[in-house]
Structure formats: structure tokens, C-alpha cells
Enzyme design. Structure first.
Site, PDB file in Angstrom:
ATOM      1  N   GLY A  14      -9.699  -1.031 -15.675  1.00 37.65           N
ATOM      2  CA  GLY A  14      -8.274  -1.485 -15.111  1.00 37.65           C
ATOM      3  C   GLY A  14      -8.365  -3.152 -15.294  1.00 37.65           C
ATOM      4  O   GLY A  14      -9.221  -3.796 -14.709  1.00 37.65           O
ATOM      5  N   GLY A  16      -4.965  -4.880 -15.070  1.00 31.92           N
ATOM      6  CA  GLY A  16      -3.783  -5.164 -14.774  1.00 31.92           C
ATOM      7  C   GLY A  16      -3.611  -6.471 -13.656  1.00 31.92           C
ATOM      8  O   GLY A  16      -4.666  -7.134 -13.396  1.00 31.92           O
ATOM      9  N   PHE A  45      -7.064  -2.072 -21.235  1.00 29.00           N
ATOM     10  CA  PHE A  45      -6.268  -1.319 -22.287  1.00 29.00           C
ATOM     11  C   PHE A  45      -5.730  -2.268 -23.177  1.00 29.00           C
ATOM     12  O   PHE A  45      -4.970  -3.279 -22.978  1.00 29.00           O
ATOM     13  CB  PHE A  45      -5.039  -0.648 -21.311  1.00 29.00           C
ATOM     14  CG  PHE A  45      -4.077   0.089 -22.351  1.00 29.00           C
ATOM     15  CD1 PHE A  45      -4.444   1.393 -22.789  1.00 29.00           C
ATOM     16  CD2 PHE A  45      -3.057  -0.513 -22.587  1.00 29.00           C
ATOM     17  CE1 PHE A  45      -3.602   2.041 -23.775  1.00 29.00           C
ATOM     18  CE2 PHE A  45      -1.943   0.291 -23.334  1.00 29.00           C
ATOM     19  CZ  PHE A  45      -2.488   1.533 -24.120  1.00 29.00           C
ATOM     20  N   PHE A 102      -2.693   7.054 -15.448  1.00 35.27           N
ATOM     21  CA  PHE A 102      -3.393   7.167 -16.579  1.00 35.27           C
ATOM     22  C   PHE A 102      -4.875   7.628 -16.174  1.00 35.27           C
ATOM     23  O   PHE A 102      -5.631   7.719 -17.002  1.00 35.27           O
ATOM     24  CB  PHE A 102      -3.510   5.639 -17.081  1.00 35.27           C
ATOM     25  CG  PHE A 102      -2.402   5.003 -17.343  1.00 35.27           C
ATOM     26  CD1 PHE A 102      -1.416   5.748 -18.488  1.00 35.27           C
ATOM     27  CD2 PHE A 102      -1.764   3.856 -17.105  1.00 35.27           C
ATOM     28  CE1 PHE A 102      -0.219   5.283 -18.995  1.00 35.27           C
ATOM     29  CE2 PHE A 102      -0.787   3.215 -17.505  1.00 35.27           C
ATOM     30  CZ  PHE A 102       0.283   3.999 -18.455  1.00 35.27           C
ATOM     31  N   LYS A 210       3.493   4.392   1.464  1.00 30.33           N
ATOM     32  CA  LYS A 210       4.446   3.158   1.700  1.00 30.33           C
ATOM     33  C   LYS A 210       5.016   2.575   0.728  1.00 30.33           C
ATOM     34  O   LYS A 210       6.186   2.215   0.910  1.00 30.33           O
ATOM     35  CB  LYS A 210       3.044   1.962   2.404  1.00 30.33           C
ATOM     36  CG  LYS A 210       2.223   1.490   1.236  1.00 30.33           C
ATOM     37  CD  LYS A 210       2.603   0.356   0.450  1.00 30.33           C
ATOM     38  CE  LYS A 210       1.758   0.438  -0.642  1.00 30.33           C
ATOM     39  NZ  LYS A 210       2.134  -0.768  -1.637  1.00 30.33           N
ATOM     40  N   ARG A 274       6.328  -5.301  -5.394  1.00 25.60           N
ATOM     41  CA  ARG A 274       7.204  -4.731  -6.635  1.00 25.60           C
ATOM     42  C   ARG A 274       8.135  -3.753  -6.304  1.00 25.60           C
ATOM     43  O   ARG A 274       9.171  -3.663  -6.980  1.00 25.60           O
ATOM     44  CB  ARG A 274       6.261  -4.410  -7.922  1.00 25.60           C
ATOM     45  CG  ARG A 274       5.449  -5.797  -8.061  1.00 25.60           C
ATOM     46  CD  ARG A 274       4.406  -5.459  -9.129  1.00 25.60           C
ATOM     47  NE  ARG A 274       3.525  -4.610  -8.699  1.00 25.60           N
ATOM     48  CZ  ARG A 274       2.489  -4.293  -9.321  1.00 25.60           C
ATOM     49  NH1 ARG A 274       2.268  -4.768 -10.643  1.00 25.60           N
ATOM     50  NH2 ARG A 274       1.583  -3.185  -9.028  1.00 25.60           N
TER      51      ARG A 274
HETATM   52  N1  LIG Z   1      -0.447  -5.618  -8.140  1.00 24.36           N
HETATM   53  C1  LIG Z   1      -0.863  -5.456  -6.757  1.00 24.36           C
HETATM   54  O1  LIG Z   1      -0.368  -6.301  -5.901  1.00 24.36           O
HETATM   55  C2  LIG Z   1      -1.342  -4.149  -6.236  1.00 24.36           C
HETATM   56  C3  LIG Z   1      -1.468  -3.111  -7.035  1.00 24.36           C
HETATM   57  N2  LIG Z   1      -2.247  -1.874  -6.577  1.00 24.36           N
HETATM   58  C4  LIG Z   1      -2.262  -0.782  -7.308  1.00 24.36           C
HETATM   59  O2  LIG Z   1      -3.446  -1.154  -8.448  1.00 24.36           O
HETATM   60  C5  LIG Z   1      -2.927  -0.010  -9.455  1.00 24.36           C
HETATM   61  C6  LIG Z   1      -3.055  -0.962 -10.604  1.00 24.36           C
HETATM   62  O3  LIG Z   1      -2.117  -1.943 -10.654  1.00 24.36           O
HETATM   63  P1  LIG Z   1      -2.111  -3.428 -11.236  1.00 24.36           P
HETATM   64  O4  LIG Z   1      -3.528  -3.881 -11.551  1.00 24.36           O
HETATM   65  O5  LIG Z   1      -1.215  -4.254 -10.422  1.00 24.36           O
HETATM   66  O6  LIG Z   1      -1.418  -2.962 -12.678  1.00 24.36           O
HETATM   67  P2  LIG Z   1       0.009  -3.899 -13.456  1.00 24.36           P
HETATM   68  O7  LIG Z   1       0.814  -3.022 -13.101  1.00 24.36           O
HETATM   69  O8  LIG Z   1      -0.154  -5.296 -13.400  1.00 24.36           O
HETATM   70  O9  LIG Z   1      -0.353  -3.421 -14.984  1.00 24.36           O
HETATM   71  C7  LIG Z   1      -0.479  -2.354 -15.639  1.00 24.36           C
HETATM   72  C8  LIG Z   1      -1.734  -2.099 -16.313  1.00 24.36           C
HETATM   73  O10 LIG Z   1      -1.708  -0.869 -16.815  1.00 24.36           O
HETATM   74  C9  LIG Z   1      -2.351  -0.896 -18.169  1.00 24.36           C
HETATM   75  N3  LIG Z   1      -1.949   0.264 -19.040  1.00 24.36           N
HETATM   76  C10 LIG Z   1      -0.599   0.238 -19.725  1.00 24.36           C
HETATM   77  N4  LIG Z   1      -0.453   1.273 -20.499  1.00 24.36           N
HETATM   78  C11 LIG Z   1      -1.886   2.042 -20.389  1.00 24.36           C
HETATM   79  C12 LIG Z   1      -2.293   3.257 -20.692  1.00 24.36           C
HETATM   80  N5  LIG Z   1      -1.670   3.900 -21.787  1.00 24.36           N
HETATM   81  N6  LIG Z   1      -3.637   3.676 -20.343  1.00 24.36           N
HETATM   82  C13 LIG Z   1      -4.403   2.683 -19.524  1.00 24.36           C
HETATM   83  N7  LIG Z   1      -3.808   1.727 -19.020  1.00 24.36           N
HETATM   84  C14 LIG Z   1      -2.505   1.312 -19.196  1.00 24.36           C
HETATM   85  C15 LIG Z   1      -2.097  -2.384 -18.729  1.00 24.36           C
HETATM   86  O11 LIG Z   1      -2.646  -2.862 -19.673  1.00 24.36           O
HETATM   87  C16 LIG Z   1      -2.110  -3.077 -17.599  1.00 24.36           C
HETATM   88  O12 LIG Z   1      -3.487  -3.183 -17.311  1.00 24.36           O
HETATM   89  C17 LIG Z   1      -1.727   0.673  -9.224  1.00 24.36           C
HETATM   90  O13 LIG Z   1      -2.013   1.846  -8.698  1.00 24.36           O
HETATM   91  C18 LIG Z   1      -1.057  -0.194  -7.842  1.00 24.36           C
HETATM   92  O14 LIG Z   1      -0.479   0.642  -7.010  1.00 24.36           O
HETATM   93  C19 LIG Z   1      -2.550  -2.114  -5.452  1.00 24.36           C
HETATM   94  C20 LIG Z   1      -2.795  -3.125  -4.416  1.00 24.36           C
HETATM   95  C21 LIG Z   1      -1.808  -4.250  -4.949  1.00 24.36           C
HETATM   96  O1  LIG Z   2       0.222  -2.397  -2.544  1.00 21.66           O
HETATM   97  C1  LIG Z   2       0.793  -3.538  -2.632  1.00 21.66           C
HETATM   98  C2  LIG Z   2       0.319  -4.344  -1.658  1.00 21.66           C
HETATM   99  O2  LIG Z   2      -0.627  -4.078  -0.940  1.00 21.66           O
HETATM  100  C3  LIG Z   2       1.515  -3.875  -3.799  1.00 21.66           C
HETATM  101  O3  LIG Z   2       2.655  -3.064  -3.876  1.00 21.66           O
HETATM  102  P1  LIG Z   2       3.680  -3.200  -5.107  1.00 21.66           P
HETATM  103  O4  LIG Z   2       3.099  -2.164  -5.982  1.00 21.66           O
HETATM  104  O5  LIG Z   2       5.006  -2.496  -4.471  1.00 21.66           O
HETATM  105  O6  LIG Z   2       3.769  -4.692  -5.590  1.00 21.66           O
END
Ligand SMILES: NC(=O)C1=CN([C@@H]2O[C@H](COP(=O)(O)OP(=O)(O)OC[C@H]3O[C@@H](n4cnc5c(N)ncnc54)[C@H](O)[C@@H]3O)[C@@H](O)[C@H]2O)C=CC1
Ligand SMILES: O=C(CO)COP(=O)(O)O
Length: 292
Positions: A14, A16, A45, A102, A210, A274
Site C-alpha cells: 500500500g 496511499g 497500485f 482491496f 470510530k 477525512r
Molecule cells: N490517511 C490516514 O490518515 C490514515 C489512514 N488509515 C487507514 O489506512 C488505510 C489506507 O489508507 P491510506 O494509506 O490513507 O490510503 P489513501 O486513501 O490515501 O489512498 C488510497 C490508496 O488506494 C490505492 N488503490 C486504489 N485503487 C486500488 C485497487 N484497485 N487496489 C489496490 N489499491 C488501490 C491507491 O493507489 C492509494 O494508494 C485505510 O484503511 C485507512 O483507514 C489509518 C490511519 C490513518
Molecule cells: O484513522 C485516522 C486517524 O487515526 C484517519 O481517519 P480518516 O480516514 O477519517 O482520515
């Protein structure tokens, strides 16, 4: 070498917003810890950017993810790799950090492709809801790949950790404390303190549920209902998170809700996440769908 064991090699699945920040944290530690190889492979991805360049190539050229984490250098030892099998093939420590929808598809592609003895950790906040009932993401990973999977959750808005503002996180594990300690070492930084608790379901459910409360908090903001109402949503939400978690898993511990993964993540997401933002925009738009 650590305790006579071979060195650990890490792959991050991953890339993102949180995936990149997690890779950056890990990559900073692998260069300092002798029990880890420096290189961190980060599966991307693949996407084609507006410039026509491939995202993975762009990351390797500028050491930055210009789409999901612009302006932050990841560390020279982070290598973006769009080939999933290649990214994981030599790793014995796998970090799953994609949107939850995914994971099943990714795991199915990895069956039979992992190193013997590989360990996983999930940073994913969400669950699969199947006809048989809810399935936690760590269980999905374990069921499909046959490997142990811990979780790391907490008050972790990625953009803040990217600029090294202080936060805490909680690792949830099942039985194998030594592995949980190894994961904690890999993530801990002076600005990122990690604790471990033997309550994997409790930790993961906190990170998942949450988000529901944060959506309610965003609706409260969008309707200009005020801080008292928002605080009430958070208090009642926390109580419901606890009750619902125990209904699903009676083993879930009360104390887990007082770790970073519990009340702290609930607060930060209800203030700055978000999920909150999307719900606020939805309410301000009169409950109609909108383009982001
Ligand atoms: N962003 C944050 O502040 C935080 C996010 N999380 C969790 O981390 C996890 C990942 O979130 P982020 O890294 O923020 O991602 P993001 O929401 O910034 O980005 C989405 C990601 O999904 C990928 N993607 C799109 N289509 C896809 C496919 N068909 N197959 C595989 N990947 C694909 C994109 O390329 C991108 O890397 C989520 O479960 C989120 O809840 C947890 C703590 C903090
Ligand atoms: O999990 C998060 C902070 O701990 C981020 O939450 P959001 O996906 O709502 O931005």
C-alpha cells in the site's frame, strides 16, 4: 542478527497517504536497527499521473509520492514496486495498509508466494461484512494466507505524522508477544510511541468503529449543532463502540478503549479525520451527493 535469528526484511503493501507515512517511519528505523535490512519495498497500485508518468516511477525518481503525500521525502531506502509478488517475495515482515476493500483480492494473489514464516501487521481501519457476518481484516489476512497478523491502530492522522508531530499508537496481538515487540521496534520513533496490548479484536474494532462515530460528528458540524452535541456524540459513540465490540468478541477488554487506538483515535478523527470532513460536506450540501 537478533537472538540468533536471521535479519528481517520488510515490505509495505500500500502506498496511499498512511501507506507512505508508515513506509517513511519504518525506513527510518530499518537503517538504525541491525536486525533489519535497510531496504523497504513499498507495493504501489500503479496509476498514470496527469503528467503521463507512472506513479511508481515518479516515486522512485523524486523519493516522494506526489499524488498521496506530496512534499514529503520517504527515505532513500524506500523502493516503490508496482509488481506485488516481487515486492513481497523476500520479505518476512509484511505491512498491510490499503483501503480495506482491496485486501481480499491482494491476499488471493499472494497465496503460495510468501516466504516461509512470514509475519503480517494490518494498519487498515475497516472490516469486511460478509453474509456470515463481520470479518476483521487481520483475520481475513490470516485465513487466506495462513500467517499470523497483528494490528496497529491509533490517533494517527497521517499528514501530522509525516511532519513528525507527536502521536501514539497501539499494537494489538494474539498470544505471540515477541512478534508484537518486534513490530513495535520497527515503528517506534521519538515522535511516534507504540504500546502493545494482547487484545487484537479490541484494538482493530476501535480503529474500525470510530469511523462511524466520526461520520456522525461530521454531520453535527455540517448542521452547526455545536460542540456540546459533538461531545455527546463522541461520548455515546465510545460507549456504543465498547458494547458492540464486546457483543462480537466477549474477550475484548475495557482498558483497550483507553489506549491510543480507542478514545484518542476517536477524538482525533472526530476533529480532523477525512470521515468527519466528508460527512460535514454532505450535510452542508443539503444531504445531496457531491463530487470531491
Ligand atoms: N490517511 C490516514 O490518515 C490514515 C489512514 N488509515 C487507514 O489506512 C488505510 C489506507 O489508507 P491510506 O494509506 O490513507 O490510503 P489513501 O486513501 O490515501 O489512498 C488510497 C490508496 O488506494 C490505492 N488503490 C486504489 N485503487 C486500488 C485497487 N484497485 N487496489 C489496490 N489499491 C488501490 C491507491 O493507489 C492509494 O494508494 C485505510 O484503511 C485507512 O483507514 C489509518 C490511519 C490513518
Ligand atoms: O484513522 C485516522 C486517524 O487515526 C484517519 O481517519 P480518516 O480516514 O477519517 O482520515
Amino acid at each position: 542478527m537478533e537472538n540468533g535469528h536471521a535479519k528481517n526484511r520488510v515490505a509495505v503493501i500500500g502506498s496511499g497517504n498512511w501507506g507512505c507515512v508508515a513506509s517513511r517511519l519504518i525506513a527510518s528505523n530499518t537503517t538504525k536497527l541491525p536486525s533489519f535490512y535497510d531496504e523497504v519495498r513499498m507495493w504501489v497500485f500503479e496509476e498514470v499521473l496527469l503528467t503521463g508518468n507512472k506513479l511508481s516511477e515518479s516515486i522512485n525518481q523524486v523519493n516522494e509520492n506526489c499524488k498521496y503525500l506530496p512534499g514529503i521525502k520517504l527515505g532513500a531506502n524506500v523502493i516503490a514496486d508496482p509488481d506485488l509478488e516481487n515486492a513481497v517475495k523476500d520479505a518476512n515482515m509484511l505491512v498491510f495498509v490499503t483501503p480495506h476493500q482491496f485486501v481480499e483480492g491482494i491476499c488471493k494473489k499472494l497465496v503460495g508466494k510468501l516466504r516461509l514464516g512470514a509475519q503480517a501487521i494490518s494498519l487498515i481501519k475497516g472490516m469486511e461484512v460478509k453474509t456470515e457476518g463481520p470479518c476483521m481484516i487481520s483475520k481475513l489476512i490470516t485465513d487466506i494466507l495462513g500467517i499470523n497478523c497483528c494490528v496497529l491502530m491509533g490517533a494517527n492522522i497521517a499528514s501530522e505524522i509525516a511532519v513528525e508531530k507527536f502521536s501514539e499508537a497501539t499494537i494489538g496481538y494474539k498470544k505471540d508477544k515477541e512478534v508484537a515487540i518486534r513490530w513495535a521496534k520497527l515503528f517506534t520513533m521519538p515522535y511516534f510511541l507504540v504500546s502493545i496490548v494482547e487484545d487484537i479484536e479490541g484494538v482493530e474494532l476501535c480503529g474500525t468503529l470510530k469511523n462511524v462515530v466520526a461520520i456522525a460528528a461530521g454531520l453535527v458540524d455540517g448542521l452547526d449543532m455545536g460542540n456540546n452535541t459533538k461531545a455527546a456524540i463522541m461520548r455515546i459513540g465510545l460507549r456504543e463502540m465498547c458494547a458492540f465490540s464486546k457483543l462480537l468478541f466477549p474477550s475484548v477488554r475495557d482498558n483497550t478503549f483507553f489506549e491510543s487506538c480507542g478514545v484518542a483515535d476517536l477524538i482525533t478523527t472526530c476533529l480532523g479525520g477525512r470521515n468527519r470532513r466528508v460527512a460535514e460536506a454532505f450535510a452542508r450540501n443539503g444531504g445531496k451527493r457531491f463530487l470531491v
